[in-house]
Design an enzyme around this catalytic site. Structure first.
Site, PDB file in Angstrom:
ATOM      1  N   GLY A 276     113.387   9.194  62.932  1.00 50.83           N
ATOM      2  CA  GLY A 276     112.663   8.276  63.810  1.00 50.83           C
ATOM      3  C   GLY A 276     112.722   8.615  65.284  1.00 50.83           C
ATOM      4  O   GLY A 276     112.238   7.840  66.106  1.00 50.83           O
ATOM      5  N   ARG A 321     109.250  13.986  62.615  1.00 50.60           N
ATOM      6  CA  ARG A 321     108.364  14.121  63.778  1.00 50.60           C
ATOM      7  C   ARG A 321     108.997  14.947  64.909  1.00 50.60           C
ATOM      8  O   ARG A 321     108.321  15.787  65.502  1.00 50.60           O
ATOM      9  CB  ARG A 321     108.084  12.696  64.275  1.00 50.60           C
ATOM     10  CG  ARG A 321     107.327  12.541  65.538  1.00 50.60           C
ATOM     11  CD  ARG A 321     107.385  11.064  65.986  1.00 50.60           C
ATOM     12  NE  ARG A 321     107.405  10.181  64.843  1.00 50.60           N
ATOM     13  CZ  ARG A 321     106.355   9.525  64.388  1.00 50.60           C
ATOM     14  NH1 ARG A 321     105.211   9.620  65.005  1.00 50.60           N
ATOM     15  NH2 ARG A 321     106.465   8.746  63.338  1.00 50.60           N
ATOM     16  N   TYR A 362      97.879   3.396  63.704  1.00 50.71           N
ATOM     17  CA  TYR A 362      99.009   2.859  64.484  1.00 50.71           C
ATOM     18  C   TYR A 362      98.651   2.583  65.936  1.00 50.71           C
ATOM     19  O   TYR A 362      99.556   2.365  66.745  1.00 50.71           O
ATOM     20  CB  TYR A 362     100.162   3.878  64.520  1.00 50.71           C
ATOM     21  CG  TYR A 362     100.674   4.376  63.206  1.00 50.71           C
ATOM     22  CD1 TYR A 362     100.922   3.512  62.145  1.00 50.71           C
ATOM     23  CD2 TYR A 362     100.972   5.724  63.038  1.00 50.71           C
ATOM     24  CE1 TYR A 362     101.424   3.989  60.952  1.00 50.71           C
ATOM     25  CE2 TYR A 362     101.482   6.207  61.847  1.00 50.71           C
ATOM     26  CZ  TYR A 362     101.699   5.329  60.809  1.00 50.71           C
ATOM     27  OH  TYR A 362     102.208   5.808  59.641  1.00 50.71           O
ATOM     28  N   CYS A 389      82.077   8.141  60.078  1.00 47.80           N
ATOM     29  CA  CYS A 389      81.243   6.946  60.191  1.00 47.80           C
ATOM     30  C   CYS A 389      82.083   5.688  60.368  1.00 47.80           C
ATOM     31  O   CYS A 389      82.088   4.800  59.503  1.00 47.80           O
ATOM     32  CB  CYS A 389      80.344   6.835  58.969  1.00 47.80           C
ATOM     33  SG  CYS A 389      79.183   8.185  58.951  1.00 47.80           S
TER      34      CYS A 389
HETATM   35  C1  LIG Z   1     113.683   7.317  55.181  1.00 51.79           C
HETATM   36  C2  LIG Z   1     113.013   8.090  56.244  1.00 51.79           C
HETATM   37  N1  LIG Z   1     113.686   9.072  56.842  1.00 51.79           N
HETATM   38  C3  LIG Z   1     113.126   9.810  57.831  1.00 51.79           C
HETATM   39  C4  LIG Z   1     111.828   9.572  58.249  1.00 51.79           C
HETATM   40  C5  LIG Z   1     111.254  10.442  59.315  1.00 51.79           C
HETATM   41  O1  LIG Z   1     110.866   9.755  60.451  1.00 51.79           O
HETATM   42  P1  LIG Z   1     110.411  10.584  61.725  1.00 51.79           P
HETATM   43  O2  LIG Z   1     109.409  11.573  61.272  1.00 51.79           O
HETATM   44  O3  LIG Z   1     109.837   9.578  62.651  1.00 51.79           O
HETATM   45  O4  LIG Z   1     111.631  11.264  62.268  1.00 51.79           O
HETATM   46  C6  LIG Z   1     111.099   8.542  57.657  1.00 51.79           C
HETATM   47  C7  LIG Z   1     109.717   8.261  58.099  1.00 51.79           C
HETATM   48  O5  LIG Z   1     109.001   7.463  57.621  1.00 51.79           O
HETATM   49  C8  LIG Z   1     111.701   7.780  56.618  1.00 51.79           C
HETATM   50  O6  LIG Z   1     111.042   6.794  56.017  1.00 51.79           O
END
Ligand SMILES: Cc1ncc(COP(=O)(O)O)c(C=O)c1O
Length: 461
Positions: A276, A321, A362, A389
């Protein structure tokens, strides 16, 4: 004069752009933290990535195309591995997965988190060692669980009582003792979009801490003794910049760990705080370096373990990410430029919500630049939209592009490595773009462009 041009030039955006957006002094300048690390603008004016001009990449691979800066991806893997030395870094494959990326993750020594049979299949096809994989998901099917056990996946993050029952039955049937973590919903309101916040109470993931389900799940697994309970897991959401959410999450999970120890005398060995970590999509985003994140998270875990008198469990994290997001930019070609008098200038590109749904889904913000040339024209506040579209088919809500942007121009959008190709669709039967890896002056297709024949091949009616 195009709509907005006068206002934009004077910095007066009225209510048409967000108030943080400033008229750039040089509309051709690149803000470094937004772009894959090897991206530069050459003297001739075109962008270059991995030592290759976007003009050549567009000519060879067409547009739209996701351009992956392989050196940048590897650097991000290494930064996380070095910063979190002593912990296990699971790359969250849901952010973007293909065999070439799996190989990079493997070569860089990371672990891998998959969350469906399909992701497992890609990882196995790329030869990723199953014991370095974690398997996530709130509704894993029996057949997915069986495949994970057959492959020897290192750990399964269980998410419901039904899953505990299914896995217990499969373990008995196969005579194995699968390692599991329990996904705990810690009740943290992550400061991010509702659909990417995952630890508040009213959502589908995990076992509630407050309601006692998480404790009950741990006790059930321990008492049955069929599954090997390694630890607890918490993922509070995505695109998070403020580590206070991780602090609350670590505290609550470790309190639960202490309760489990007090109830059964078992000290769990592992703690997974999920992923995250936020990245920069616009100049407003100020992400922390992996080293800073590691320092803060380790401090939090040490303090909470000391407070609960717990042995420090082995830490794992799951960034997706933050590893792949900034390493990719999408290259589009402009098809039309439309001034809606007095309102806005719409720059339509040859992709859109089928290759990047995040803006529509989002309300995500992105940035863009004119990629194939530099322009002496003044900045024009524009909205970059797709070819689908839907009026919500927006790629970049607000960005300054040179006022002479025109059909045939190339436009690049950075930060598209995560949750763009992986969430891509065939809406309007638009084939999905290729992923092209670029490194040391050479490019190679790692996911080929979909064709209309590919789409028709599925249509057997
Ligand atoms: C359990 C879990 N771990 C890791 C991630 C990765 O999140 P991020 O790509 O924002 O680091 C997610 C994303 O949905 C997730 O659900």
């Amino acid at each position: 004069m195009r709509a907005h041009e006068a206002g934009a030039l004077h910095g007066d955006l009225g209510n048409r752009g967000p108030n943080w957006l400033r008229v750039p002094e040089d509309v051709n300048a690149l803000v470094p933290q937004l772009w894959p690390r090897t991206v530069t603008r050459t003297e001739e004016g075109a962008l270059e990535i991995g030592g290759v001009s976007v003009l050549d990449l567009a000519a060879e691979h067409g547009t739209p195309a996701y351009l992956l800066d392989e050196a940048d991806l590897r650097t991000r893997c290494r930064d996380f591995a070095a910063a979190f030395a002593g912990a296990d870094v699971y790359y969250a494959g849901k952010s973007f997965l293909c065999k070439a990326v799996v190989k990079v993750i493997d070569e860089e020594g990371l672990f891998l988190d998959v969350c469906s049979g399909g992701e497992l299949a890609v990882a196995l096809a790329a030869g990723f060692p199953a014991e370095r994989m974690g398997f996530h998901g709130n509704n894993k099917s029996v057949s997915e669980l069986r495949r994970a056990l057959d492959a020897g996946v290192g750990r399964i993050i269980v998410d419901s009582f039904q899953e505990i029952d299914r896995l217990t039955a499969l373990a008995r049937e196969s005579g194995t003792r699968p390692a599991v973590l329990i996904r705990v919903t810690v009740g943290v309101e992550a400061h991010t979009h509702e659909f990417i916040a995952t630890a508040h109470e009213d959502q589908k993931f995990g076992f509630s801490l407050a309601g006692g389900a998480a404790f009950e799940a741990a006790i059930r697994v321990l008492d049955e003794g069929v599954l090997d309970l390694r630890g607890l897991h918490s993922h509070i959401g995505s695109q998070i910049f403020d580590t206070s959410g991780f602090e609350v999450s670590a505290r609550r999970v470790l309190e639960l760990q202490a309760q489990i120890r007090d109830a059964r005398g078992v000290e769990l060995e592992e703690l997974d705080l999920g992923g995250g970590f936020g990245i920069a999509y616009t100049t407003q985003d100020d992400p922390s370096a992996a080293a800073d994140l590691a320092k803060r998270i380790n401090k939090i875990v040490d303090a909470e373990c000391a407070a609960e008198n717990l042995r420090r469990p082995r830490l794992s994290i799951e960034p997706g990410r933050a590893i792949v997001g900034p390493a990719v930019m999408t290259l589009y070609e402009v098809g039309t430029v439309k001034d809606v008098d007095g309102l806005r200038t719409y720059v339509s590109v040859d992709g859109g919500m089928s290759d990047n749904i995040r803006t529509a889904l989002y309300d995500a913000s992105y940035s863009a630049t004119l990629a194939g040339r530099a322009s002496p024209a003044p900045p024009l506040l524009a909205r970059v939209v797709g070819k689908h579209c839907e009026s919500g088919d927006i790629v970049v809500k607000d960005e300054f592009l040179p006022a002479d942007v025109q059909p045939g121009d190339l436009v690049a959008v950075p930060g598209t490595g995560a949750y763009c190709r992986s969430m891509a669709s065939n809406y309007n039967h638009v084939p999905r773009p290729p992923v092209v890896a670029v490194r040391d002056g050479a490019s190679r297709v790692i996911v080929r462009r979909e064709t209309e024949e590919d789409l028709l091949a599925l249509d057997v009616g």
